[in-house]
Scaffold this motif. Structure first.
Motif, mmCIF file in Angstrom:
data_model
loop_
_atom_site.group_PDB
_atom_site.id
_atom_site.type_symbol
_atom_site.label_atom_id
_atom_site.label_comp_id
_atom_site.label_asym_id
_atom_site.label_seq_id
_atom_site.Cartn_x
_atom_site.Cartn_y
_atom_site.Cartn_z
ATOM 1 N N MET A 1 -22.224 -55.300 -55.818
ATOM 2 C CA MET A 1 -23.043 -54.265 -56.302
ATOM 3 C C MET A 1 -22.421 -53.692 -57.488
ATOM 4 N N GLY A 2 -22.111 -54.781 -58.554
ATOM 5 C CA GLY A 2 -21.295 -53.951 -59.629
ATOM 6 C C GLY A 2 -19.990 -53.648 -59.267
ATOM 7 N N GLY A 3 -19.467 -52.673 -60.023
ATOM 8 C CA GLY A 3 -18.221 -51.971 -59.760
ATOM 9 C C GLY A 3 -18.442 -50.579 -59.042
ATOM 10 N N VAL A 4 -19.841 -50.239 -58.960
ATOM 11 C CA VAL A 4 -20.103 -48.880 -58.732
ATOM 12 C C VAL A 4 -20.685 -48.657 -57.414
ATOM 13 N N SER A 5 -20.075 -48.219 -56.402
ATOM 14 C CA SER A 5 -20.537 -48.254 -55.117
ATOM 15 C C SER A 5 -19.665 -47.277 -54.414
ATOM 16 N N VAL A 6 -20.273 -47.009 -53.104
ATOM 17 C CA VAL A 6 -19.217 -46.316 -51.954
ATOM 18 C C VAL A 6 -19.322 -47.370 -50.824
ATOM 19 N N THR A 7 -17.943 -47.671 -50.426
ATOM 20 C CA THR A 7 -17.998 -48.529 -49.278
ATOM 21 C C THR A 7 -17.189 -47.950 -48.017
ATOM 22 N N ILE A 8 -17.701 -48.469 -46.980
ATOM 23 C CA ILE A 8 -17.216 -48.008 -45.320
ATOM 24 C C ILE A 8 -16.634 -49.227 -45.021
ATOM 25 N N ASP A 9 -15.402 -49.117 -44.520
ATOM 26 C CA ASP A 9 -14.634 -50.299 -43.921
ATOM 27 C C ASP A 9 -15.233 -50.417 -42.224
ATOM 28 N N ILE A 10 -15.665 -51.307 -41.911
ATOM 29 C CA ILE A 10 -16.044 -51.365 -40.636
ATOM 30 C C ILE A 10 -15.454 -52.638 -39.746
ATOM 31 N N ALA A 11 -14.236 -53.456 -40.460
ATOM 32 C CA ALA A 11 -13.991 -54.508 -39.694
ATOM 33 C C ALA A 11 -13.558 -54.409 -38.321
ATOM 34 N N GLY A 12 -14.186 -55.029 -37.386
ATOM 35 C CA GLY A 12 -13.682 -54.867 -36.023
ATOM 36 C C GLY A 12 -14.408 -53.631 -35.242
ATOM 37 N N LEU A 13 -15.187 -53.154 -35.748
ATOM 38 C CA LEU A 13 -16.017 -51.893 -35.144
ATOM 39 C C LEU A 13 -17.056 -52.410 -34.278
ATOM 40 N N PRO A 14 -16.983 -51.751 -32.929
ATOM 41 C CA PRO A 14 -17.851 -52.220 -31.861
ATOM 42 C C PRO A 14 -19.372 -51.915 -32.371
ATOM 43 N N PRO A 15 -20.299 -52.580 -32.296
ATOM 44 C CA PRO A 15 -21.775 -52.211 -32.642
ATOM 45 C C PRO A 15 -21.991 -50.704 -31.808
ATOM 46 N N GLU A 16 -21.642 -50.612 -30.774
ATOM 47 C CA GLU A 16 -22.082 -49.138 -30.099
ATOM 48 C C GLU A 16 -21.326 -47.890 -30.625
ATOM 49 N N ARG A 17 -20.434 -48.115 -31.645
ATOM 50 C CA ARG A 17 -19.973 -47.303 -32.568
ATOM 51 C C ARG A 17 -20.736 -46.906 -33.697
ATOM 52 N N ILE A 18 -21.941 -47.486 -34.076
ATOM 53 C CA ILE A 18 -22.768 -47.236 -34.959
ATOM 54 C C ILE A 18 -23.964 -46.619 -34.435
ATOM 55 N N LEU A 19 -24.164 -45.134 -34.992
ATOM 56 C CA LEU A 19 -24.940 -44.538 -33.922
ATOM 57 C C LEU A 19 -26.274 -44.068 -35.130
ATOM 58 N N PHE A 20 -27.379 -43.835 -34.658
ATOM 59 C CA PHE A 20 -28.681 -43.344 -35.505
ATOM 60 C C PHE A 20 -28.748 -41.931 -34.707
ATOM 61 N N GLU A 21 -28.531 -40.827 -35.461
ATOM 62 C CA GLU A 21 -28.773 -39.755 -34.591
ATOM 63 C C GLU A 21 -29.660 -38.643 -35.359
ATOM 64 N N ILE A 22 -30.121 -37.716 -35.172
ATOM 65 C CA ILE A 22 -30.777 -36.622 -35.786
ATOM 66 C C ILE A 22 -30.105 -35.408 -35.797
ATOM 67 N N SER A 23 -30.006 -34.595 -36.868
ATOM 68 C CA SER A 23 -29.173 -33.321 -37.231
ATOM 69 C C SER A 23 -29.780 -32.331 -37.708
ATOM 70 N N PRO A 24 -30.063 -31.135 -36.831
ATOM 71 C CA PRO A 24 -30.792 -29.923 -37.449
ATOM 72 C C PRO A 24 -30.045 -29.368 -38.713
ATOM 73 N N LEU A 25 -28.822 -29.406 -38.561
ATOM 74 C CA LEU A 25 -28.072 -28.639 -39.581
ATOM 75 C C LEU A 25 -28.109 -29.461 -40.964
ATOM 76 N N ALA A 26 -27.954 -30.742 -40.716
ATOM 77 C CA ALA A 26 -27.811 -31.538 -41.943
ATOM 78 C C ALA A 26 -29.225 -31.393 -42.567
ATOM 79 N N GLU A 27 -30.425 -31.313 -41.870
ATOM 80 C CA GLU A 27 -31.697 -31.284 -42.414
ATOM 81 C C GLU A 27 -31.846 -29.771 -42.765
ATOM 82 N N LEU A 28 -31.370 -28.713 -42.198
ATOM 83 C CA LEU A 28 -31.282 -27.529 -42.913
ATOM 84 C C LEU A 28 -30.763 -27.460 -44.348
ATOM 85 N N GLY A 29 -29.569 -28.374 -44.606
ATOM 86 C CA GLY A 29 -29.013 -28.504 -45.774
ATOM 87 C C GLY A 29 -29.844 -29.019 -46.832
#
Length: 370
Positions: A1-29
């Motif tokens: 992705m060029g050299g301009v990106s934000v990366t998140i290390d997930i090596a060895g992260l169990p799939p159940e730790r990846i969550l899709f949620e909804i947030s009223p406070l984030a949506e208010l922001g």
């Protein structure tokens, strides 16, 4: 992705730790951001106009006082579930539950995330807040913002209570109806993405979330977000609970926001749906503007200037270049009619004219605002 990106290390992260949620406070922001910066959100002009017209003067004044929390940056204070020690990445079912989480952030975290607008250059490293710099930057925003920062430094507990009341009053004034209208769509999207993750894996789920997200092809050990900024974080910090949380947003387009502060659980807030935008301007004008934007540093300056007004000195500090270099880039952008300049006291503030950028086409707008 060029050299301009934000990366998140997930090596060895169990799939159940990846969550899709909804947030009223984030949506208010994000809704407050759309209210303050309607030019970023062409599809929400009707909502923003009607909502602003319905605000009582006292609430409008208080929103102005704290507006850098959702204009200059999108403050992590809107995602407190990601900063609470020993968390599980789950959001609150109601705004009140998430405000309780905000109350549980320790003072250091609360102050740091409410003063993010002062630390764009050190956000990814978690450096301490420079209090003198914070006051100087607040002064460029105006007297109300300066007073807010002084109160935050002197008495963070009172600012916590003030901010909670502000968000509760927003809920009563307009957000309860807004949330009731969008929550079903957001919950359906989160369920759908969870199902893609379960059936087809993370790479497919990321593609479904946004074309700007991908899984590192060689190792599958990190998530990459194609943004005009550089950042790095990990989804494996046990202090806040290993994992990464994805939040769909109805008000977010064209922003793709990544919480990547050290010691916080990473969060990706992504837009659901996008409005149609008008086509570009005349060929001659388009050529002038595209040439002005072809330089990578001017693209990066535009990313700041799209969010809030900045002084030349602020831009120089943020990007590690000299003030004369910034001035030369700003001159090119101004000649192309892409930025506006105004004076506030002794400060000269520059800002991107988002309505002009929108006419260049949604690809560029989405890239600088991502």
């Amino acid at each position: 992705m060029g050299g301009v990106s934000v990366t998140i290390d997930i090596a060895g992260l169990p799939p159940e730790r990846i969550l899709f949620e909804i947030s009223p406070l984030a949506e208010l922001g994000v809704a407050l951001h759309a209210l303050a910066e309607p030019g970023h959100h062409p599809g929400l002009h009707g909502w923003a106009t009607a909502t602003a017209a319905g605000l009582k003067p006292d609430l409008a004044d208080r929103l102005h006082e704290a507006d850098f929390l959702w204009t200059s940056t999108f403050s992590d204070v809107f995602m407190p579930f990601a900063g609470v020690r020993g968390g599980d990445g789950r959001t609150g079912a109601t705004l009140a539950e998430e405000l309780d989480m905000m109350d549980r952030l320790d003072d250091e975290r609360f102050i740091a995330c409410t003063m993010e607008f002062t630390c764009s250059s050190t956000y990814a490293t978690g450096g301490p807040v420079d209090l003198d710099r914070a006051l100087e930057l607040a002064a460029t925003r105006g007297p109300k913002q300066l007073d807010f920062v002084r109160r935050l430094m002197d008495d963070p507990a009172s600012v916590r209570a003030w901010l909670r009341r502000l968000f509760e009053d927003c809920e009563q004034a307009f957000f309860a109806d807004t949330w009731n209208r969008v929550r079903t769509q957001l919950a359906a999207d989160a369920r759908h993405k969870t199902e893609i993750l379960r059936r087809k894996g993370l790479a497919e789920a990321l593609r479904a979330v946004s074309p700007a997200l991908s899984l590192d092809e060689q190792t599958a050990a990190r998530i990459e977000a194609d943004k005009l900024t550089v950042g790095h974080t990990t989804a494996l910090d046990p202090a806040v609970g290993a994992g990464v949380t994805f939040l769909p947003s109805s008000f977010g387009w064209p922003h793709l926001m990544v919480l990547h502060a050290p010691g916080w659980r990473p969060v990706v807030l992504y837009p659901v749906g996008s409005p149609e935008l008008p086509g570009p301007a005349s060929v001659q004008l388009l050529k002038l503007r595209m040439e002005a934007l072809a330089h990578p540093m001017r693209m990066r300056l535009c990313r700041n200037l799209a969010r809030a007004p900045y002084t030349t000195g602020e831009l120089a500090d943020t990007h590690g270049i000299t003030a004369p270099e910034v001035s030369r880039h700003l001159s090119v952008l101004k000649k192309a009619g892409l930025i506006t300049t105004r004076r506030r006291g002794r400060y000269v503030l520059h800002q991107l004219d988002v309505s002009v950028v929108a006419r260049l086409g949604s690809d560029f707008l989405e890239t600088v605002l991502r």
